[in-house]
Design a protein around this motif. Structure first.
Motif, PDB file in Angstrom:
ATOM      1  N   GLY A   1     -27.076  23.188   7.639  1.00 15.52           N
ATOM      2  CA  GLY A   1     -27.061  24.633   7.678  1.00 15.52           C
ATOM      3  C   GLY A   1     -28.337  25.122   8.346  1.00 15.52           C
ATOM      4  N   GLU A   2     -28.537  26.430   8.362  1.00 14.78           N
ATOM      5  CA  GLU A   2     -29.803  26.950   8.912  1.00 14.78           C
ATOM      6  C   GLU A   2     -30.956  26.560   8.015  1.00 14.78           C
ATOM      7  N   THR A   3     -30.654  26.424   6.739  1.00 16.41           N
ATOM      8  CA  THR A   3     -31.645  25.957   5.768  1.00 16.41           C
ATOM      9  C   THR A   3     -31.149  24.628   5.222  1.00 16.41           C
ATOM     10  N   GLU A   4     -32.049  23.849   4.640  1.00 19.13           N
ATOM     11  CA  GLU A   4     -31.631  22.551   4.122  1.00 19.13           C
ATOM     12  C   GLU A   4     -30.928  22.732   2.782  1.00 19.13           C
ATOM     13  N   GLY A   5     -29.655  22.395   2.732  1.00 21.63           N
ATOM     14  CA  GLY A   5     -28.880  22.549   1.501  1.00 21.63           C
ATOM     15  C   GLY A   5     -27.784  21.508   1.430  1.00 21.63           C
ATOM     16  N   TYR A   6     -26.959  21.597   0.387  1.00 21.67           N
ATOM     17  CA  TYR A   6     -25.951  20.560   0.134  1.00 21.67           C
ATOM     18  C   TYR A   6     -24.594  20.979   0.699  1.00 21.67           C
ATOM     19  N   TYR A   7     -24.526  21.106   2.021  1.00 20.80           N
ATOM     20  CA  TYR A   7     -23.313  21.635   2.642  1.00 20.80           C
ATOM     21  C   TYR A   7     -22.295  20.538   2.935  1.00 20.80           C
ATOM     22  N   LEU A   8     -21.065  20.787   2.557  1.00 17.68           N
ATOM     23  CA  LEU A   8     -19.993  19.817   2.760  1.00 17.68           C
ATOM     24  C   LEU A   8     -18.768  20.534   3.318  1.00 17.68           C
ATOM     25  N   GLN A   9     -18.178  19.949   4.381  1.00 16.77           N
ATOM     26  CA  GLN A   9     -16.937  20.530   4.924  1.00 16.77           C
ATOM     27  C   GLN A   9     -15.798  20.284   3.940  1.00 16.77           C
ATOM     28  N   PRO A  10     -14.997  21.289   3.629  1.00 26.75           N
ATOM     29  CA  PRO A  10     -13.831  21.073   2.771  1.00 26.75           C
ATOM     30  C   PRO A  10     -12.943  19.982   3.365  1.00 26.75           C
ATOM     31  N   ALA A  11     -12.449  19.109   2.506  1.00 29.62           N
ATOM     32  CA  ALA A  11     -11.700  17.938   2.964  1.00 29.62           C
ATOM     33  C   ALA A  11     -10.259  17.959   2.475  1.00 29.62           C
ATOM     34  N   ILE A  12      -9.352  17.542   3.378  1.00 29.22           N
ATOM     35  CA  ILE A  12      -7.939  17.408   3.004  1.00 29.22           C
ATOM     36  C   ILE A  12      -7.488  15.983   3.315  1.00 29.22           C
ATOM     37  N   PHE A  13      -6.878  15.349   2.330  1.00 25.64           N
ATOM     38  CA  PHE A  13      -6.300  14.017   2.522  1.00 25.64           C
ATOM     39  C   PHE A  13      -4.777  14.092   2.511  1.00 25.64           C
ATOM     40  N   THR A  14      -4.154  13.364   3.440  1.00 26.62           N
ATOM     41  CA  THR A  14      -2.688  13.222   3.420  1.00 26.62           C
ATOM     42  C   THR A  14      -2.357  11.745   3.236  1.00 26.62           C
ATOM     43  N   ASP A  15      -1.066  11.430   3.274  1.00 25.85           N
ATOM     44  CA  ASP A  15      -0.599  10.045   3.055  1.00 25.85           C
ATOM     45  C   ASP A  15      -1.142   9.492   1.735  1.00 25.85           C
ATOM     46  N   VAL A  16      -1.033  10.287   0.707  1.00 25.87           N
ATOM     47  CA  VAL A  16      -1.549   9.846  -0.589  1.00 25.87           C
ATOM     48  C   VAL A  16      -0.404   9.411  -1.496  1.00 25.87           C
ATOM     49  N   ASP A  17      -0.781   8.650  -2.472  1.00 24.43           N
ATOM     50  CA  ASP A  17       0.148   8.195  -3.503  1.00 24.43           C
ATOM     51  C   ASP A  17      -0.476   8.642  -4.825  1.00 24.43           C
ATOM     52  N   ASN A  18       0.336   9.193  -5.701  1.00 23.47           N
ATOM     53  CA  ASN A  18      -0.219   9.795  -6.924  1.00 23.47           C
ATOM     54  C   ASN A  18      -0.914   8.776  -7.832  1.00 23.47           C
ATOM     55  N   ARG A  19      -0.773   7.484  -7.535  1.00 19.96           N
ATOM     56  CA  ARG A  19      -1.483   6.478  -8.341  1.00 19.96           C
ATOM     57  C   ARG A  19      -2.903   6.238  -7.846  1.00 19.96           C
ATOM     58  N   MET A  20      -3.239   6.777  -6.666  1.00 22.47           N
ATOM     59  CA  MET A  20      -4.596   6.573  -6.135  1.00 22.47           C
ATOM     60  C   MET A  20      -5.622   7.299  -7.004  1.00 22.47           C
TER      61      MET A  20
END
Ligand code: UN1
Length: 478
Positions: A354-373
């Motif tokens: 970021g413009e300042t030092e912080g804990y920035y994380l891009q929102p993530a989306i996962f596909t091809d998942v199995d509900n047991r993961m």
């Protein structure tokens, strides 16, 4: 240095220092606190125990006035307190102000409830006798709160505790002491007698441990992790204390073929990623039926990529930083786990500058998942969601319910039949139709099933179940 509030005053500073760091800009030290330990916690418990009886007999007008004063001041200062909250926790300014507003209304709601504490009068089944059923305060309530709602969760526990005549020992999360301190400061000027409300800022292994183990604390209400909650329940059972737990979630959002696509994507983005996904009510498992899957995923990816991640206090930010270095590490670890399990990272998932030092994380989306993961079973508590593809409503419902949790469950559909069916068959404490799984009202019960909640519900009139005990008095009438 700011300190704990015990027996009607802010105590002298001790040696142990706690710095409150802004997660949007880690060079910004918001406040410095003096950490309390076991001795201070015992003082707070003793003060609460001494004040509990007379507060338990206080009249409803006094309780109304005090709770109403607190609520009014919170609402009057919502912009300032909202900015403080956003600065220390990292949710965006509108989210911070929204949370503070909710807290103000919570105090107002329970101010009114103090005037409506009633009972029942019945005839006995024995001739010439009557029965009164009344509610009494529990005594001293220990309140232990998490970092993700620094004002609203303390408010929805403290307000009913005081409303129903209990004394309080409150331990806020060490990550967000400034909002808690501001709340305690308002309470300190509300006219509440000394000792009725106490706040102890310090580590869980000392402050929390004393509160949980003390025989003078008759009830514990806790919001946080499943592991800590399980330990608290066991220790409370061993000494017959009341316990109320609000724990994790792995909340499903079903999107059916007949859903309004734009609305469903809005509901998913809001539920999964707002407040940086750091809500136990966040939608972390999106379950989509075949016919709409491709269109949904394309639009969801586009909207998610376009989200502006940045400093919580900047006006164009939509997603603030993750709240701490350790939470960021947990999020990144789960992103790695998901990849290793074979899920496809569709968008995001990287730490960004970021413009300042912080804990920035891009929102993530996962596909091809199995509900047991693991990515589908364990709570990440960050801006990470999975999207799975199923054949029809029945398969979606089965997958939605296949989880150890049961807090909030959502569905996007234009079908009355499926909406009705889901409200009845979702194994969750809260069901949302065409609304995000996260973001709840302040005047109705909050809570879940299975590993998400334990004990009576929070909020609304149902809060009385936890914060009071019922007494049945028989009297011979003639
Ligand atoms: C909300 O979704 O508005 O810790 C509230 C949590 C919940 C509160 C969620 N106890 O995330």
């Amino acid at each position: 240095m700011k300190t704990s509030y015990i027996n009607g005053r802010f105590i002298e500073a001790g040696e142990q220092e706690l710095k409150n760091i802004n997660p949007s800009d880690i060079s910004d030290v918001i406040d410095t606190f003096s950490r309390a330990g076991r001795a201070e916690t015992r003082q707070a418990i003793t003060a609460a125990a001494a004040a509990a009886d007379s507060w338990g007999r206080s009249n409803p007008q006094q309780r109304f006035d005090i709770l109403d004063f607190i609520g009014s001041e919170i609402l009057a200062r919502r912009e300032e307190l909202g900015a403080l909250l956003s600065r220390e926790e990292g949710k965006t300014l509108p989210e911070g102000i929204g949370e503070v507003t909710r807290a103000g209304y919570l105090f107002k709601f329970f101010a009114g409830e103090a005037l409506r504490i009633g009972g029942e009068k019945l005839d006995s089944v024995r001739a010439g006798a009557t029965i009164d059923i009344t509610r009494e305060p529990v005594g001293v309530v220990g309140i232990i709160t998490p970092w993700n709602f620094p004002v609203a969760i303390p408010a929805w526990k403290i307000a009913p505790a005081l409303c129903y005549g209990n004394a309080v020992v409150f331990k806020p999360a060490e990550l967000v002491p400034s909002s808690a301190w501001a709340l305690a400061e308002i309470i300190s000027r509300s006219g509440l007698p000394a000792g009725v409300f106490n706040m102890v800022i310090g580590p869980g292994r000392e402050v929390g441990d004393e509160i949980i183990g003390s025989n003078e604390v008759q009830a514990i209400t806790f919001t946080g992790s499943v592991s800590t909650g399980t330990m608290i329940a066991q220790r409370c059972a061993a000494r017959m204390a009341k316990v109320q737990l609000e724990l994790g979630g792995k909340n499903p959002l079903i999107v059916l073929d007949d859903a309004d696509l734009e609305q469903a994507v809005d509901v998913a983005v809001q539920g999964s990623f707002y407040s940086t996904g750091q809500r136990c009510t966040a939608s972390s498992r999106i379950i989509v039926t075949d016919g709409i899957y491709n269109d949904f995923i394309a639009l969801l990816a586009k909207r998610t990529k376009a989200l502006r991640v940045g400093n919580a206090l900047s006006s164009d930010t939509q997603i603030g930083p993750v709240a701490s270095a350790s939470q960021l590490q947990q999020d990144l670890e789960y992103i790695e786990i998901a990849k290793q399990e074979g899920a496809t990272l569709l968008v995001g998932g990287k730490r960004i500058e970021g413009e300042t030092e912080g804990y920035y994380l891009q929102p993530a989306i996962f596909t091809d998942v199995d509900n047991r993961m693991r990515i589908c079973r364990e709570e990440v508590f960050g801006p990470v969601a999975t999207v799975s593809r199923v054949a029809d409503y029945e398969a979606a419902l089965a997958e939605a319910n296949d989880t150890q949790f049961g807090l909030s469950a959502g569905i996007c559909t234009t079908s009355l039949k499926y909406a009705e069916h889901y409200k009845r068959h979702a194994k969750a404490g809260m069901v949302m139709v065409n609304l995000p799984t996260a973001g709840v009202d302040y005047h109705v019960p909050f809570g879940g099933t299975k590993a998400s909640s334990y004990g009576p519900r929070e909020q609304g009139r149902y809060a009385a179940e936890f914060y009071t005990r019922v007494k049945t008095a028989y009297q011979k009438a003639d």
